[in-house]
Design a protein around this motif. Structure first.
Motif, PDB file in Angstrom:
ATOM      1  N   ARG A  77      36.203  29.341  49.127  1.00 52.30           N
ATOM      2  CA  ARG A  77      35.782  28.329  48.148  1.00 52.30           C
ATOM      3  C   ARG A  77      36.482  27.003  48.398  1.00 52.30           C
ATOM      4  O   ARG A  77      35.846  25.933  48.346  1.00 52.30           O
ATOM      5  CB  ARG A  77      36.068  28.824  46.730  1.00 52.30           C
ATOM      6  CG  ARG A  77      35.597  27.865  45.644  1.00 52.30           C
ATOM      7  CD  ARG A  77      35.865  28.416  44.264  1.00 52.30           C
ATOM      8  NE  ARG A  77      35.131  29.659  44.036  1.00 52.30           N
ATOM      9  CZ  ARG A  77      35.187  30.348  42.894  1.00 52.30           C
ATOM     10  NH1 ARG A  77      35.960  29.916  41.902  1.00 52.30           N
ATOM     11  NH2 ARG A  77      34.492  31.450  42.742  1.00 52.30           N
ATOM     12  N   SER A  78      37.777  27.048  48.653  1.00 59.08           N
ATOM     13  CA  SER A  78      38.513  25.801  48.913  1.00 59.08           C
ATOM     14  C   SER A  78      37.984  25.110  50.165  1.00 59.08           C
ATOM     15  O   SER A  78      37.853  23.875  50.195  1.00 59.08           O
ATOM     16  CB  SER A  78      40.002  26.102  49.076  1.00 59.08           C
ATOM     17  OG  SER A  78      40.535  26.682  47.908  1.00 59.08           O
ATOM     18  N   LEU A 127      40.183  37.682  46.862  1.00 64.30           N
ATOM     19  CA  LEU A 127      41.043  36.524  47.122  1.00 64.30           C
ATOM     20  C   LEU A 127      40.434  35.618  48.183  1.00 64.30           C
ATOM     21  O   LEU A 127      40.416  34.384  48.035  1.00 64.30           O
ATOM     22  CB  LEU A 127      42.427  37.005  47.558  1.00 64.30           C
ATOM     23  CG  LEU A 127      43.415  35.928  48.014  1.00 64.30           C
ATOM     24  CD1 LEU A 127      43.803  35.043  46.839  1.00 64.30           C
ATOM     25  CD2 LEU A 127      44.658  36.559  48.637  1.00 64.30           C
ATOM     26  N   THR A 159      37.198  33.873  46.576  1.00 64.38           N
ATOM     27  CA  THR A 159      37.405  32.965  45.446  1.00 64.38           C
ATOM     28  C   THR A 159      38.396  31.853  45.719  1.00 64.38           C
ATOM     29  O   THR A 159      38.382  30.832  45.016  1.00 64.38           O
ATOM     30  CB  THR A 159      37.881  33.744  44.210  1.00 64.38           C
ATOM     31  OG1 THR A 159      39.088  34.437  44.519  1.00 64.38           O
ATOM     32  CG2 THR A 159      36.823  34.735  43.756  1.00 64.38           C
ATOM     33  N   VAL A 160      39.246  32.025  46.712  1.00 67.08           N
ATOM     34  CA  VAL A 160      40.268  31.008  46.976  1.00 67.08           C
ATOM     35  C   VAL A 160      40.071  30.360  48.345  1.00 67.08           C
ATOM     36  O   VAL A 160      39.848  29.145  48.437  1.00 67.08           O
ATOM     37  CB  VAL A 160      41.688  31.610  46.865  1.00 67.08           C
ATOM     38  CG1 VAL A 160      42.736  30.536  47.180  1.00 67.08           C
ATOM     39  CG2 VAL A 160      41.922  32.173  45.475  1.00 67.08           C
TER      40      VAL A 160
END
Length: 458
Positions: A234-235, A227, A230-231
């Motif tokens: 990455r954001s 999490l 990837t979230v």
């Protein structure tokens, strides 16, 4: 024929089956041939069917206009209709016409687009309704939806005669809880408000939950790391760089790889994902499984739904037999632009790999006419798992799968495609095998590639 004689015959009759016919409007039933089962249907002297079951599942119906009129043309005694299967269509509500069939005991509405649970209230007038399905509708996206509380009890409260809901039998405990709900006049929305108030607990109670939270974090640490990568990270990098992760990965590939060498490009993408930013790609283990299957099957034409960064595309293209053709579909234009550059950088021209930008549900009906794809010997589903079932049924409906075709579906365990797997195992048209792996860089998170062999239309 007396009504009693009719009932004895109708109960034993096979259903009038119009499933998988790509029917858009009810009026098409009068010109469409029903599917043939193991036993032929009996008909009255007027030519109408003697059955109590009508199956319209796996079509594209979005309303039931003229349903009563059409049913009266098909059935000798439409008022005796007891089983209606409307699953896997595009219905957005429960049409009141269904409430006019007072003999109805089985109603399948799963896999539609029904958004409001309150639609169930319309069915309260059916005195013999015993079995109802609603799973696979947008109401599942409401917070707290599950076959248990609160929605299950809401349905049982509204329809006390139902004995089976979503293929699960109604227990005595269910009845007791539903009766309590009925007396208290509880609605699902109020239950969610009560659940939310649990968070207004005192600090002492919150502290008591601390060991549980720590235990969950330790047990599911791999998912937590995934999490974060990837979230959250990455954001943050998207905001700071103004580029998407696949665009940053392409810049890295340009400076670290050899043009014209797809193997080296794949290795570079793996290195980027492991040491720089997690790419959420197929990974080398699944890639080798994919390439081996393509080499074994030697398909003349391959269809890939979900190009993303062209990682799996390059594995397929490397293993294609001479003269083989790959069509790959990507819905996002910005992602497709990066994938196109990587495909051409690897040395594959448009005659070998053609990239189509668009939504899969819009592209599939045009494959035969616009892209001259009459059959797909191998299909890779690698886009959104929740769209797998819809797109597989579209491929079936447009006769794009020849007998013996291979369908591969990635991520069927994580994040998972349960409806897709249930359908392929129960419909009788596929042989299914799972290749168990883990996520790249997260081997503790188990996943699988489903390998399906299509036996042909049933």
């Amino acid at each position: 024929m007396s009504k009693q004689d009719y009932m004895n015959i109708a109960v034993q009759e096979p259903p009038l089956d119009y499933s998988f016919r790509s029917i858009h409007v009810i009026q098409d039933l009068t010109s469409e041939e029903p599917r043939r089962g193991l036993r032929p249907l009996r008909h009255s002297k007027s030519g109408k069917s003697l059955t109590q079951s009508l199956w319209l599942n796996n079509n594209v119906l979005n309303d039931l206009k003229d349903f009563s009129h059409v049913v009266s043309q098909l059935l000798e005694h439409p008022e005796k209709l007891a089983w209606i299967d409307l699953s896997f269509n595009d219905l957005t509500s429960i049409d009141p016409v269904l409430t006019t069939f007072f003999n109805l005991s089985v109603l399948y509405l799963h896999g539609n687009s029904i958004q409001r649970l309150g639609e169930v209230n319309k069915l309260a007038v059916l005195p013999r309704l015993r079995s109802l399905t609603l799973h696979g509708n947008p109401i599942e996206e409401e917070k707290g939806y599950s076959p248990s509380l609160p929605h299950r009890q809401y349905v049982l409260c509204t329809l006390p005669c139902v004995t089976t809901f979503d293929f699960s039998g109604v227990t005595k405990a269910d009845r007791t809880t539903a009766e309590v709900w009925k007396r208290m006049n509880i609605k699902p929305k109020k239950v969610r408000i009560k659940q939310n108030t649990l968070w207004t607990m005192s600090p002492a109670i919150a502290l008591a939950f601390l060991p549980l939270v720590v235990t969950l974090l330790v047990r599911y640490r791999h998912y937590f790391r995934l999490l974060v990568r990837t979230v959250l990270l990455r954001s943050l990098r998207d905001c700071l760089s103004g580029l998407r992760i696949e665009e940053r990965a392409f810049s890295y590939v340009l400076t670290h790889t050899l043009p014209g060498d797809p193997g080296h490009i794949l290795t570079t993408l793996d290195h980027w994902s492991s040491h720089c930013e997690y790419l959420s790609h197929m990974g080398p283990i699944k890639g080798q499984i994919l390439m081996r299957l393509v080499e074994e099957k030697a398909p003349a034409s391959v269809l890939e739904l979900g190009t993303y960064c062209a990682y799996s595309t390059l594995f397929i293209a490397r293993a294609l037999p001479p003269g083989g053709r790959l069509l790959t579909v990507e819905r996002d234009p910005r992602t497709a632009a990066v994938a196109e550059k990587l495909i051409r950088l690897a040395g594959f021209d448009e005659r070998t790999v053609e990239l189509i930008v668009g939504r899969s549900e819009e592209v599939i009906p045009r494959l035969r006419t616009q892209y001259q794809l009459s059959r797909a010997d191998l299909v890779l589903l690698a886009h959104r798992p929740r769209c797998y079932l819809r797109d597989l049924q579209l491929l079936e409906a447009h006769a794009l799968l020849p007998a013996g075709a291979t369908v591969l579906a990635d991520h069927v365990l994580f994040p998972g495609a349960p409806r897709f797997l249930q359908y392929t195992k129960s419909c009788g048209r596929y042989r299914c095998r799972l290749h168990h792996t883990g996520l790249p860089d997260f081997p503790a998170i188990k996943d699988s590639i489903a390998q399906l062999t299509y036996a042909g239309p049933g």
